[in-house]
Write a protein that holds these residues in place. Structure first.
Motif, mmCIF file in Angstrom:
data_model
loop_
_atom_site.group_PDB
_atom_site.id
_atom_site.type_symbol
_atom_site.label_atom_id
_atom_site.label_comp_id
_atom_site.label_asym_id
_atom_site.label_seq_id
_atom_site.Cartn_x
_atom_site.Cartn_y
_atom_site.Cartn_z
ATOM 1 N N ALA A 18 0.827 -1.206 0.000
ATOM 2 C CA ALA A 18 0.000 0.000 0.000
ATOM 3 C C ALA A 18 0.863 1.259 0.000
ATOM 4 N N GLY A 19 1.931 1.233 0.821
ATOM 5 C CA GLY A 19 2.826 2.393 0.837
ATOM 6 C C GLY A 19 3.494 2.614 -0.504
ATOM 7 N N ILE A 20 4.044 1.515 -1.056
ATOM 8 C CA ILE A 20 4.677 1.630 -2.376
ATOM 9 C C ILE A 20 3.664 2.040 -3.436
ATOM 10 N N GLY A 21 2.457 1.452 -3.339
ATOM 11 C CA GLY A 21 1.430 1.782 -4.313
ATOM 12 C C GLY A 21 1.012 3.240 -4.246
ATOM 13 N N LEU A 22 0.862 3.763 -3.006
ATOM 14 C CA LEU A 22 0.494 5.171 -2.870
ATOM 15 C C LEU A 22 1.573 6.077 -3.442
ATOM 16 N N LEU A 23 2.831 5.753 -3.138
ATOM 17 C CA LEU A 23 3.923 6.553 -3.677
ATOM 18 C C LEU A 23 3.968 6.465 -5.199
ATOM 19 N N ALA A 24 3.896 5.214 -5.708
ATOM 20 C CA ALA A 24 3.915 5.041 -7.163
ATOM 21 C C ALA A 24 2.687 5.668 -7.807
ATOM 22 N N GLY A 25 1.529 5.551 -7.127
ATOM 23 C CA GLY A 25 0.312 6.159 -7.667
ATOM 24 C C GLY A 25 0.412 7.666 -7.737
ATOM 25 N N ALA A 26 1.030 8.274 -6.688
ATOM 26 C CA ALA A 26 1.184 9.731 -6.710
ATOM 27 C C ALA A 26 2.093 10.160 -7.858
ATOM 28 N N VAL A 27 3.205 9.417 -8.026
ATOM 29 C CA VAL A 27 4.113 9.732 -9.133
ATOM 30 C C VAL A 27 3.413 9.518 -10.481
ATOM 31 N N ALA A 28 2.714 8.377 -10.594
ATOM 32 C CA ALA A 28 2.010 8.081 -11.855
ATOM 33 C C ALA A 28 0.912 9.102 -12.123
ATOM 34 N N PHE A 29 0.186 9.488 -11.071
ATOM 35 C CA PHE A 29 -0.879 10.477 -11.246
ATOM 36 C C PHE A 29 -0.298 11.807 -11.736
ATOM 37 N N ARG A 30 0.832 12.179 -11.142
ATOM 38 C CA ARG A 30 1.470 13.430 -11.560
ATOM 39 C C ARG A 30 1.934 13.336 -13.001
ATOM 40 N N TRP A 31 2.510 12.196 -13.346
ATOM 41 C CA TRP A 31 3.026 12.024 -14.702
ATOM 42 C C TRP A 31 1.898 11.903 -15.729
ATOM 43 N N VAL A 32 0.867 11.143 -15.368
ATOM 44 C CA VAL A 32 -0.229 10.919 -16.305
ATOM 45 C C VAL A 32 -1.046 12.190 -16.536
ATOM 46 N N THR A 33 -1.238 12.964 -15.469
ATOM 47 C CA THR A 33 -2.102 14.142 -15.597
ATOM 48 C C THR A 33 -1.372 15.358 -16.147
ATOM 49 N N ARG A 34 -0.060 15.271 -16.354
ATOM 50 C CA ARG A 34 0.657 16.422 -16.900
ATOM 51 C C ARG A 34 0.123 16.830 -18.275
ATOM 52 N N PRO A 35 -0.067 15.880 -19.228
ATOM 53 C CA PRO A 35 -0.666 16.302 -20.509
ATOM 54 C C PRO A 35 -2.087 16.842 -20.338
ATOM 55 N N LEU A 36 -2.843 16.283 -19.365
ATOM 56 C CA LEU A 36 -4.197 16.784 -19.148
ATOM 57 C C LEU A 36 -4.167 18.213 -18.624
ATOM 58 N N ARG A 37 -3.215 18.509 -17.737
ATOM 59 C CA ARG A 37 -3.109 19.877 -17.232
ATOM 60 C C ARG A 37 -2.705 20.835 -18.346
ATOM 61 N N GLN A 38 -1.790 20.364 -19.209
ATOM 62 C CA GLN A 38 -1.417 21.202 -20.345
ATOM 63 C C GLN A 38 -2.614 21.455 -21.259
ATOM 64 N N LEU A 39 -3.386 20.386 -21.515
ATOM 65 C CA LEU A 39 -4.570 20.547 -22.362
ATOM 66 C C LEU A 39 -5.588 21.462 -21.701
ATOM 67 N N THR A 40 -5.719 21.353 -20.363
ATOM 68 C CA THR A 40 -6.654 22.226 -19.646
ATOM 69 C C THR A 40 -6.257 23.686 -19.798
ATOM 70 N N ARG A 41 -4.950 23.966 -19.671
ATOM 71 C CA ARG A 41 -4.500 25.341 -19.856
ATOM 72 C C ARG A 41 -4.752 25.829 -21.270
ATOM 73 N N ARG A 42 -4.569 24.947 -22.249
ATOM 74 C CA ARG A 42 -4.838 25.331 -23.642
ATOM 75 C C ARG A 42 -6.310 25.626 -23.854
ATOM 76 N N VAL A 43 -7.159 24.787 -23.244
ATOM 77 C CA VAL A 43 -8.605 25.020 -23.378
ATOM 78 C C VAL A 43 -8.999 26.330 -22.711
ATOM 79 N N GLN A 44 -8.452 26.578 -21.506
ATOM 80 C CA GLN A 44 -8.807 27.804 -20.801
ATOM 81 C C GLN A 44 -8.299 29.049 -21.511
ATOM 82 N N SER A 45 -7.167 28.928 -22.191
ATOM 83 C CA SER A 45 -6.609 30.089 -22.868
ATOM 84 C C SER A 45 -7.217 30.321 -24.247
ATOM 85 N N PHE A 46 -7.996 29.357 -24.723
ATOM 86 C CA PHE A 46 -8.581 29.518 -26.059
ATOM 87 C C PHE A 46 -9.662 30.584 -26.046
ATOM 88 N N ASP A 47 -9.561 31.521 -26.972
ATOM 89 C CA ASP A 47 -10.534 32.610 -27.090
ATOM 90 C C ASP A 47 -10.937 32.712 -28.541
#
Length: 499
Positions: A187-216
């Motif tokens: 569980a400890g390893i999974g939480l740590l790996a999950g946090a790293v994976a979540f950060r890594w996986v959601t990076r493109p989503l955050r970039q896309l979110t910023r692109r969507v928000q900046s679109f005018d």
């Protein structure tokens, strides 16, 4: 019902995969440990059955000596409760044992594992457990001889019921502790790996979110503000594909928004121009009719006729403008359905020329048709193409000075017939050419009675035919060119005529 985002689903899937991998590794480790333990027990007890076979006379010529067998087996199992001793005949049938009543589940043992053990095959070797209908355990065995003849086997199960029950109880407690610690670590390893994976996986989503928000979409150049992300060949990353698709969507929305704004501007200008065109003849018509109504008694018959003629002329202009507006509205809103047919374009040109002969003669203009022989028939809507030719010739006559020349040329080229209408008028200014087929002329220019709608109608009719009209450079005047598809290639030859 809880709905997880894409990044959350990916994190959960990663965590589940980690748990499965850890569980598989634990199972492999436990399996390896069990095999090692079985091999160790079997090696340590290699000579046990042979020692029992030599320790006493268990069988004689008359068969099994039941008393001695039970006494010996009882002593052995009392000294080492973890083993169970059995006397087998040469067919594997169980002849003697010291099992409690009801504990024996089978009456014979498969001799194939016994033979494998006696041949010193690799350990561990599992044999039948007489106290289980289907169980198999590590064992030791040795042949039993009477008077130099083999009459059976000593068969020793090395992990008996008592040891198995005690080991199961101890293992349950140990397994529980191990499982709890393993789960905590995983569980400890999974939480740590999950946090790293979540950060890594959601990076493109955050970039896309910023692109969507900046679109005018109202930006001056949204297509440049949000360029599509380039894709590599064979790209399978859904997020990269999503970013690329959103970039294209944003670019397309920006282009369409700019087109809508331009169309709205053109419509506003069209309404303003049409209002101006309507106000001028209507004001003139109203003025002359009002003069006739107020001064009818004082006007001579000649003046009255002149005023009526002017009023009728202005009424005719209003009627032509209204008809052009109605026709353009039908074309713009899909109210016109093409009625395609094969017809001779030179014949249609002759009919249209007849309508303008008097108007051209009145202005001392020359109407000429350059039509080579052998032209194929065309496939188009006859009535709408007649309207195109009528508008182009009407526009040319109105803008060509007296004594000028209007030439209509037909020419066959690559499965189609090209139509050119040229005049010797003043031509069209460069500033006007960009929106010539989209908006009527601006205020103050030389305007036809239709308010500049004739070329708009021509453009829309040819669009319905999936064709375009072009304004080409000419040494003098204006040169309009468009083409129509031929109906049967070189079939349907017709003769040209001069108008």
């Amino acid at each position: 019902m809880i709905r997880l985002s894409l990044s959350q689903r990916l994190s959960v899937a990663f965590f589940a995969l980690l748990l499965v991998c850890c569980g598989a590794l634990m199972a492999i480790q436990m399996r390896s440990t069990s095999l090692h333990e079985q091999e160790t027990v079997q090696r340590l007890s290699r000579g046990l059955a042979e020692h029992i076979a030599r320790s006493g006379e268990l069988m004689d010529g008359g068969g099994m000596r039941t008393g001695e067998v039970r006494a010996l087996f009882g002593k052995l199992m009392a000294v080492n409760p973890s083993v169970e001793v059995y006397l087998l005949d040469d067919q594997g049938r169980i002849l003697g044992h010291d099992a409690p009543t009801g504990h024996l589940k089978r009456d014979r043992v498969d001799l194939a594992p016994v033979q494998a053990l006696l041949r010193d095959e690799p350990l561990p070797i599992l044999g039948d457990d007489p106290r289980s209908a289907r169980g198999r355990k590590v064992f030791n065995a040795a042949p039993l001889f009477v008077q130099g003849r083999q009459v059976g086997y000593i068969y020793v199960v090395l992990v008996g019921e008592q040891r198995e029950a005690l080991a199961a109880n101890i293992a349950a407690n140990a397994t529980l502790r191990t499982t709890l610690w393993s789960l905590a670590i995983v569980a400890g390893i999974g939480l740590l790996a999950g946090a790293v994976a979540f950060r890594w996986v959601t990076r493109p989503l955050r970039q896309l979110t910023r692109r969507v928000q900046s679109f005018d979409v109202d930006a001056a150049a949204p297509a440049q503000a949000l360029p599509p992300t380039p894709l590599r060949a064979g790209e399978r990353d859904e997020l990269a594909i999503l970013q690329h698709s959103f970039g294209h969507m944003g670019q397309r929305l920006g282009e369409q928004w700019q087109q809508l704004r331009q169309q709205d501007l053109q419509r506003r200008e069209l309404v303003a121009n049409i209002s101006h065109d309507l106000r001028t003849p209507l004001s003139s018509l109203h003025g002359y009719l009002e003069t006739l109504a107020l001064k009818d008694a004082t006007l001579s018959a000649e003046e009255r006729q002149r005023y009526l003629g002017i009023a009728l002329s202005q009424s005719h202009k209003v009627g032509r403008l209204a008809q052009a507006l109605f026709e353009l509205a039908r074309l713009e809103h899909g109210g016109v359905v093409l009625d395609r047919q094969a017809f001779s374009l030179p014949d249609l040109v002759q009919d249209v020329f007849q309508k303008f002969e008097l108007a051209a003669q009145a202005r001392r203009q020359t109407l000429a048709a350059d039509i080579p022989p052998g032209l194929p028939v065309v496939d188009a809507d006859l009535a709408l193409i007649e309207r195109v030719l009528t508008n182009l010739l009407d526009n040319a006559i109105r803008h060509t000075p007296e004594g000028g020349r209007i030439t209509l040329t037909l020419q066959a080229a690559q499965g189609e017939v090209q139509v050119s209408v040229a005049d010797t008028g003043p031509g069209i200014p460069a500033a006007r050419r960009g929106d010539l087929f989209h908006t009527p002329p601006a205020f103050g220019s030389q305007r036809p009675d239709s308010g500049g709608l004739g070329l708009l109608i021509v453009h829309r009719i040819l669009q319905l035919h999936q064709r375009e009209i072009q304004l080409l450079d000419s040494r003098e005047g204006a040169l309009f060119v468009f083409s129509l598809p031929s109906a049967w290639g070189s079939a349907g030859n017709v003769s040209g005529a001069q108008g």
